[in-house]
Write a protein that holds these residues in place. Structure first.
Motif, PDB file in Angstrom:
ATOM      1  N   LEU A  49       0.882  -1.160   0.000  1.00  0.00           N
ATOM      2  CA  LEU A  49       0.000   0.000   0.000  1.00  0.00           C
ATOM      3  C   LEU A  49       0.920   1.210   0.000  1.00  0.00           C
ATOM      4  N   LYS A  97      -2.891   5.612   4.767  1.00  0.00           N
ATOM      5  CA  LYS A  97      -2.484   4.201   4.672  1.00  0.00           C
ATOM      6  C   LYS A  97      -2.326   3.564   6.049  1.00  0.00           C
ATOM      7  N   THR A 134      -5.714   2.912   7.505  1.00  0.00           N
ATOM      8  CA  THR A 134      -6.284   1.700   6.917  1.00  0.00           C
ATOM      9  C   THR A 134      -5.851   0.476   7.716  1.00  0.00           C
ATOM     10  N   ILE A 189       2.911  -1.516   4.162  1.00  0.00           N
ATOM     11  CA  ILE A 189       2.541  -0.116   4.022  1.00  0.00           C
ATOM     12  C   ILE A 189       3.808   0.698   3.954  1.00  0.00           C
ATOM     13  N   MET A 235      -2.134   4.778  -3.010  1.00  0.00           N
ATOM     14  CA  MET A 235      -3.196   5.464  -2.284  1.00  0.00           C
ATOM     15  C   MET A 235      -2.995   6.969  -2.374  1.00  0.00           C
ATOM     16  N   ILE A 245      -7.705   4.354  -2.994  1.00  0.00           N
ATOM     17  CA  ILE A 245      -6.730   3.692  -3.856  1.00  0.00           C
ATOM     18  C   ILE A 245      -6.976   4.201  -5.267  1.00  0.00           C
TER      19      ILE A 245
END
Lengths: 681, 325, 468
Positions: free
Chosen positions: A42, A50, A53, A214, A231, A236
């Motif tokens: 990510l 991120k 998330t 990430i 992202m 995204i």
């Protein structure tokens, strides 16, 4: 894509931070899958949501955050619908997480073995001798030497890389199917990063574990990921397999990220920048979130949000991929026109601007009843540097090697213990306090952290005017104000900034203010202490462009202290590699980067993750951590970690050898051409 | 470690000399022994002869710093400075202005002081930690909010009112325990209950609030997130991880006051008529007995410095990160 | 004729400093922002109103004068009374002058102790005699008193509400004009608590205070609403007079210690080396003496001095004032050490920050660095300490006065009130009103100060943790 059932399936996940009428929509309708044994990266810049998330998936959001909608299917259940106690069984069991800051992520008062055992007890039900054995196995699996001894040690006794290994061991304890790694190597040095990334790859293969990685670092993505999700502003925007992504990034934002990366090939050309600022996530968006900053944006981009477009193995969220818009898509993302450069001297002029000889900074270690000095931390231990007028010398090295101390001791912010610093023919080390004060306009500094480098209680105008006032330049208030405005304009800030406070500016803007403050006293040398390492890559490009342009305009020299090799390859003329208080290799940047001669330089360069798989060289793995500068190893400081070390290396510190015209190295392996008078120790 | 302790002990010497000089200046230079005598004897028109007799009786007749008439070392030792101040270093407190042996009195009176102070401290800490943990567990809820408000209300009441209120309620209204007094041995227990209860309650507001801040500060740290990511339950996180870390500032905050427990509490002891060092000091102050006050000032400083040293040592015991050199 | 006490002068100085600081802060965003934060806190603004109430009384009680006597026959020569009064005394003259013989309970019509009185027929009887002033206007207090109290109280409350309403209307109108909005919109926003400054909680608190003070003012003209003490003085008057003492101790002490603490703390942290060593030695030595004992020693010495030089003071009030000032000084000496240590640590941290390094690199003079970079960045600590110390000092006054090392016994203070009332604890039925009065006034002041300082601390530095 894989036909088998994905291990994690996220759909339409939305998370808000803060309550009230205007929450921050940190994550806004996120959907992605992760398959068994694969790594999904990510990728995004700071503030894109991120980390939130990841915390949403683990249900570990801070008190102000809450998941608004969406489903997170993990195995057979929806994580968002589990009770807290059911969720606790998932956490650390099927799904675990490691964090960015290994320094603070372990409990400081509990031995590390105990901390791993805690997770084992909970998820495997092992305790006692079996548990202890298992902990030792785990420590061994994450390649921590001498696990039996480490079991009882506390986190502060371990280095940063070791701590991150312990974190990984804790994560492995529950035998997870999915590991969420939130910037796992960002706080680590590049050689340590290479070790940890390799470890993660091996463990993944052995255990068939999926990883959600990430990161903001394209290099790490290139090394690790099977698939990439880019992202931006809570969404995204592009989802693709690694190879196609690195070959042809689709979304204009992804393309800009690549374009703004500094590389050797882009030297002497301005980098691509992304105009404007990241939008505030308080707002609701009518069109595409990137439209305002996108060079390719067309009218529809501002009107309504784009939909997903699938093209083979990639998906992209962009209007430009709608049917019939191919013509508006500019494929060419090559570098922008060259800025107007004044002719730079190709070689250093005869009399260098700055010359340090045998510069030493030792900090005493005190002990005993009367605090006698029992030893020294040799932070800087005999450093020779030369910078020509209008040129840039990069000083590179890993954390703790003393590079920042070199910068501060050149500026006499830390008075050197011994050695000489000559700037423009004036010896600085012997100057009295007031003599030095009058000379200070000649050499300035820009700091790493744009948030702490300005007095928060002063207006930007006063910040920039501070040096002007101290040197009595600008007789009247009006003259001073005019000077300040000129400086701000020069670094690309509007004149109305003077009446605002630093906290009203973004990190990149603050770094511009710092540059304006330094330039205001017309220095000949600026020490740039990691000026871009706290910034996102697109902002970094702006600052690098600015620094280059200013050098062309006013002819200032830079001592560029950094650990980032790609920045070095882009901006530096010469490079000095530092290890444990000493320079081990020095030379023109092209020579050193292409043909490194010192094993440390080689290892350092090989550890930098490469974007292009074709140019990737095998990582030279260094053993262990950097030794403490209070008790450097005998002989060559590098020999305990050096893959090529010989008996000689253990006994004598190597002298300085010339490789060619301006390329010097301190290594026994390159001893064929000793230079007279260059021998030391 | 040993070197550190030795160094700290050496460092204590100039501080104690400073304290000693300060008290000497306060008690003998700003106010001459003549002034003390006059105010002790009461009448301002007291004769010079009476003052002289009083001074002789209490050993204040000598020169302050330098005795010209004495021989050899006596020039320095046969002085008020030496006899009244320097001797304190050997814990030789001398006699009070009313003629009693101060050292003996201190030895006698420290036990009742400890009998109140130690249980008050222990019970107080337990109560405060319990409340603070409870509030921390319910952080962000109404329990947290009203708990803090209650703490602020409790700490806004003067300790005098806690004592008066306690005496009135428990002793006068319900006749549960005696209002005041003291006894020896096990019989003292019934006299101790009320002072201890009052002591605990009067400290609960500030204590709970302080501990709550400590806990909340720890809860915000990264390692707590790691512990949760392991799947530990909230109370395990709180008890095993947060409490252990929060105990460090908490314990060391307690250790510094440990030696001072000997000194007792001025107000509580005098209200409840407990013959401890606190009431001893108050008596000394109220009778304007300079010798007692001077001794207690010195003793208090010594104990405080010991407390600081113990604090540093206790850090090394509870915090693996601290190593003293 | 105006009389200036030492503490009065210092109070005026303090007021002037607060005004100057307010003007300074108005122009500085970094100072205004946290104050706005405080303004948003309803609890803090309510507490501020209570504090303002106390401060008003304290200030009125700090303007002293000698009233002119009735002119003699020889005109032109004005004579002044020996007695020194404050503006506040003058405002509440009836309270001050109506002393009874001894104890009487709140709202009592009769004395608390029996006396032998001679009846009309010459017989003697032991009975509770009627008070000279309390409930004097009633013929038969036993039947009329309750109704009279309720009636007076209610009418006063109505007056209070009316005045409050008037003030509200004026305030809303003024705000509406300033912000150029309609009266109605300001009113509705205020009512829903949506204003930037929490006017609503301020006005509610103000309403409660106004009603109480109107009722108290009216009732105290007819009764001793909080009773009288041993010598028959009105306890309500005493406790109001004690406000000034509490405020003086709470504020002047910090005023006295601030220059030392700031100068030494910043110097120790910034310069380091031997300067640091000396300053550290100084405050370690001072702080190693238990505070109470140091205060006791100093006050004892002051007492001896005052005893032996009693002739130097023209009045008891002047003597008491000097003792109060000295108490502030000595409390200041014992309390500057913690702030000093704190500032030293903070300066030590600041010295290594990038912006001070940058200033050094820019060739800024050390003195300028201290005034422009260090001092403004430790100011919030000073402010928080000042406010937090206030309530602790008010409480300390009571304890010290109880140990008889506090203010002069002749001075009105809550500590002295408690101290004298304590001796009567054994009476049956108990004489509780002096204690109650002191408790009520002290508690509400300290509580308001604590609530306010909490909000202030959160606004200025949420991370700041104060050790015990």
């Amino acid at each position: 894509m894989n036909d088998s059932q994905p291990i994690l399936s996220v759909s339409e996940l939305s998370t808000h931070l803060g309550s009230g009428s205007r929450p921050i929509r940190a994550v806004d309708g996120l959907s992605f899958d992760i398959n068994k044994g694969e790594t999904l990266a990510l990728l995004g810049e700071s503030g894109c949501g991120k980390s939130i998330t990841a915390l949403s998936l683990m249900r570990l959001l801070p008190a102000s955050g809450r998941v608004i909608s969406g489903t997170v299917r993990f195995g057979s259940c929806d994580l968002l619908k589990l009770s807290e106690s059911e969720m606790r069984r998932v956490r650390g069991g099927g799904m675990t997480m490691i964090f960015q800051e290994p320094m603070t992520s372990l409990n400081p008062v509990i031995p590390i073995g105990e901390q791993i055992l805690e997770a084992l007890r909970l998820h495997v039900g092992e305790a006692g001798a079996a548990g202890r054995k298992h902990v030792l196995d785990l420590l061994d699996a994450v390649r921590i030497p001498d696990p039996g001894k480490r079991f009882h040690e506390y986190p502060h006794q371990l280095s940063g890389g070791m701590k991150q290994r312990v974190m990984i061991a804790i994560a492995l304890a529950g035998e997870p199917n999915l590991l969420i790694a939130d910037e796992p190597t960002t706080a680590l040095d590049v050689t340590i990063q290479a070790q940890v990334l390799e470890l993660m790859r091996n463990l993944q293969q052995q255990r068939q574990m999926a990883i959600l990685l990430i990161t903001h670092d394209l290099g790490v993505v290139a090394e690790m990921a099977d698939r990439v999700a880019v992202m931006y502003a809570g969404q995204i925007v592009e989802l693709a397999a690694r190879e196609p992504f690195f070959a042809h990034p689709s979304h204009p934002y992804s393309r800009k990220l690549f374009a703004s990366l500094p590389t050797m090939a882009k030297r002497k050309r301005a980098l691509h920048v992304i105009k404007g600022l990241v939008p505030s996530l308080h707002a609701r968006f009518s069109g595409c979130r990137f439209a305002a900053r996108c060079d390719d944006a067309v009218a529809v981009c501002h009107e309504y949000p784009p939909a997903w477009h699938t093209d083979g193995e990639r998906q992209v969220l962009c209007h430009l991929y709608e049917h019939g818009r191919e013509a508006e898509r500019r494929e060419d993302t090559s570098t922008a026109p060259i800025p107007s450069h004044t002719a730079r001297p190709a070689k250093p002029v005869r009399e260098p601007l700055l010359q340090t000889r045998a510069l030493q900074v030792h900090f005493p270690i005190e002990a005993g009843v009367f605090k006698r000095t029992v030893g020294y931390v040799r932070a800087v231990d005999g450093v020779d540097l030369t910078i020509g007028a209008g040129r840039t010398l990069a000083l590179v090295g890993e954390s703790g090697c003393g590079k920042t101390t070199v910068g501060k001791s050149i500026l006499q912010l830390i008075r050197p213990t011994a050695g000489s610093v000559r700037l423009d023919g004036v010896e600085l080390t012997g100057l009295s306090h007031s003599q030095l004060r009058r000379r200070r306009s000649d050499f300035q500094i820009i700091f790493q952290d744009p948030y702490s480098s300005m007095n928060p209680r002063m207006l930007v105008g006063d910040v920039v005017a501070e040096g002007i006032k101290a040197f009595g330049a600008g007789e009247t208030r009006e003259q001073r104000r005019a000077l300040v405005n000129k400086q701000l304009l020069q670094v690309g800030l509007s004149a109305d900034s003077v009446t605002r406070y630093p906290h009203e500016f973004s990190g990149g803007q603050r770094q511009r203010i710092s540059i304006a403050r330094a330039l205001a006293v017309a220095p000949k040398l600026i020490v740039c202490d990691e000026p871009t390492s706290a910034l996102d890559v697109s902002v970094q490009a702006q600052i690098l462009n600015l620094l280059q342009r200013l050098q062309a305009e006013v002819g200032v020299s830079y001592l560029f202290i950094t650990h980032n090799m790609s920045v070095v390859s882009y901006i530096a003329d010469e490079i000095a590699v530092m290890y444990l208080g000493r320079i081990v290799e020095f030379g023109p940047v092209g020579d050193v980067l292409r043909r490194p001669r010192h094993p440390y330089t080689e290892a350092l360069l090989s550890a930098v993750p490469a974007l292009d798989p074709k140019t990737r060289r095998g990582v030279i793995r260094l053993h262990g951590d950097i030794p403490s500068p209070s008790s450097p190893p005998s002989g060559c400081h590098f020999h305990p970690r050096c893959p090529k070390s010989a008996e000689l290396c253990r006994q004598h510190y190597p002298r300085r050898s010339r490789v060619d015209d301006q390329h010097y190295v301190n290594c026994h392996l390159v001893d064929d051409e000793p230079i007279p008078g260059g021998a030391r120790r | 470690m040993t070197a550190y302790i030795v160094r700290r002990l050496l460092y204590a010497i100039p501080i104690l000399i400073g304290v000693n000089l300060l008290t000497f200046v306060l008690f003998f230079v700003i106010n001459t022994p003549d002034d003390i005598a006059r105010s002790q004897l009461g009448d301002r028109r007291v004769t010079a002869a009476a003052i002289d007799t009083w001074k002789r009786a209490h050993g204040y007749q000598k020169p302050l710093i330098y005795n010209e008439n004495a021989q050899g070392l006596g020039k320095l030792t046969d002085t008020v400075l030496f006899n009244k101040s320097v001797r304190l270093f050997a814990f030789d407190f001398g006699r009070s202005d009313s003629g009693r042996d101060i050292g003996y009195d201190i030895g006698q009176r420290m036990w009742p002081s400890l009998a109140i102070a130690v249980p008050t401290l222990i019970v107080g800490i337990l109560v405060n930690i319990t409340f603070a943990l409870l509030i921390a567990l319910f952080r962000g809820t109404y329990i947290d909010f009203w708990g803090v408000v209650l703490c602020v209300i409790l700490l806004s009441v003067s300790s005098l009112f806690y004592i008066i209120g306690g005496q009135y309620l428990l002793s006068k209204l319900f006749h549960l325990v005696p209002i005041s007094g003291y006894d020896t041995g096990i019989n003292a227990t019934k006299f101790l209950i009320l002072p201890v209860i009052v002591g605990v309650i009067s400290g609960v507001g500030s204590g709970t609030r302080w501990y709550r801040t400590l806990f909340l500060e720890e809860i915000g740290k990264d390692y707590v997130r790691t512990a949760r990511a392991k799947g530990l339950s909230e109370h395990v996180v709180l008890f095993r991880h947060v409490l252990r870390n929060a105990l460090i500032p908490l314990l060391t905050g307690i250790v510094v006051v440990l030696p001072l427990l000997f000194m007792g509490s001025l107000i509580v002891e005098s209200f409840f008529g407990v013959p401890g060092l606190g009431s001893y000091t108050i008596d000394g102050i109220q009778r304007q007995d300079f010798a007692i006050v001077r001794s207690m000032v010195f003793l208090g400083s010594v104990l405080y410095i010991i407390g600081l040293l113990l604090t540093d040592i206790s850090y090394t015991l509870v915090d693996p990160r601290v190593r003293l050199r | 004729m105006l009389v200036l006490f030492w503490t009065d002068v210092l109070i005026y100085l303090l007021v002037a400093m607060v005004v100057v600081f307010a003007l300074y802060a108005r122009r500085r965003e970094h100072l205004r922002a946290p104050w706005r934060e405080v303004g948003r806190s309803g609890v803090a603004m309510g507490s501020l109103v209570v504090l303002a109430f106390y401060v008003t009384i304290g200030l009125l009680d700090s303007i002293h004068f000698r009233p002119a006597l009735q002119p003699d026959e020889e005109a032109g020569k004005r004579e002044y009374a020996h007695e020194i009064l404050s503006v506040f005394d003058w405002l509440v003259t009836p309270l001050r002058e109506r002393t009874e013989k001894t104890y009487s309970a709140p709202f009592a019509a009769n004395l608390y102790t029996k006396e032998t009185v001679e009846l009309a027929d010459g017989r003697q009887r032991r009975q509770f005699p009627r008070l000279k002033y309390g409930a004097r206007h009633l013929d038969d207090p036993a039947t009329e008193k309750t109704a009279d109290i309720v009636a007076t109280g209610l009418s006063a409350a109505v007056k209070g509400v009316a005045v409050w309403g008037l003030i509200c209307v004026m305030l809303i109108a003024a705000l509406a004009r300033k912000k150029q909005q309609t009266f109605r919109s300001v009113f509705t926003r205020m009512l829903s608590g949506a204003t930037a400054v929490r006017w609503r909680s301020m006005l509610y608190t103000f309403a409660v205070l106004l009603v109480i003070s109107f009722a108290a003012a009216d009732l105290s003209m007819e009764y001793h609403i909080l009773g009288t003490d041993k010598v028959g003085e009105d306890v309500f008057y005493q406790t109001l007079k004690s406000i000034r003492t509490g405020l003086v101790i709470g504020t002047l002490t910090t005023l006295v210690m601030l220059p030392f603490a700031m100068l030494l703390g910043i110097m120790a942290g910034y310069f380091g080396g031997w300067i640091d060593d000396v300053i550290q030695y100084l405050y370690t030595t001072l702080s190693s003496i238990p505070g109470v004992l140091l205060i006791a020693a100093a006050v004892l010495i002051l007492q001896v001095y005052l005893d032996n030089h009693a002739d130097r003071f023209s009045s008891i009030a002047e003597r008491a004032d000097l003792r109060l000032l000295f108490l502030c000084l000595i409390l200041g000496v014992t309390s500057w050490t913690s702030l000093c240590r704190y500032l030293r640590g903070e300066t030590l941290k600041l010295r290594d920050t990038d912006y001070i390094q940058a200033a050094t690199a820019l060739g800024v003079r050390q003195f300028t660095i201290l005034t422009r970079h260090v001092a403004p960045n430790v100011m919030h600590i000073v402010l928080i300490t000042v406010v937090l110390d206030f309530s602790a000092l008010v409480l300390a006054e009571a304890v010290l006065s109880y140990v008889q090392i506090g203010v002069d016994p002749a001075m009105n203070s809550w500590g002295n009130m408690i101290n004298s009332a304590r001796l009567e604890m054994a009476r049956e039925p108990i004489v509780w009103w002096s204690l109650f009065a002191a408790f009520l006034f002290m508690f509400s002041l300290v509580l308001a100060a604590n609530l306010f300082s909490d909000a202030l601390r959160d606004a200025f530095d949420p991370r700041l943790r104060r050790e015990k």
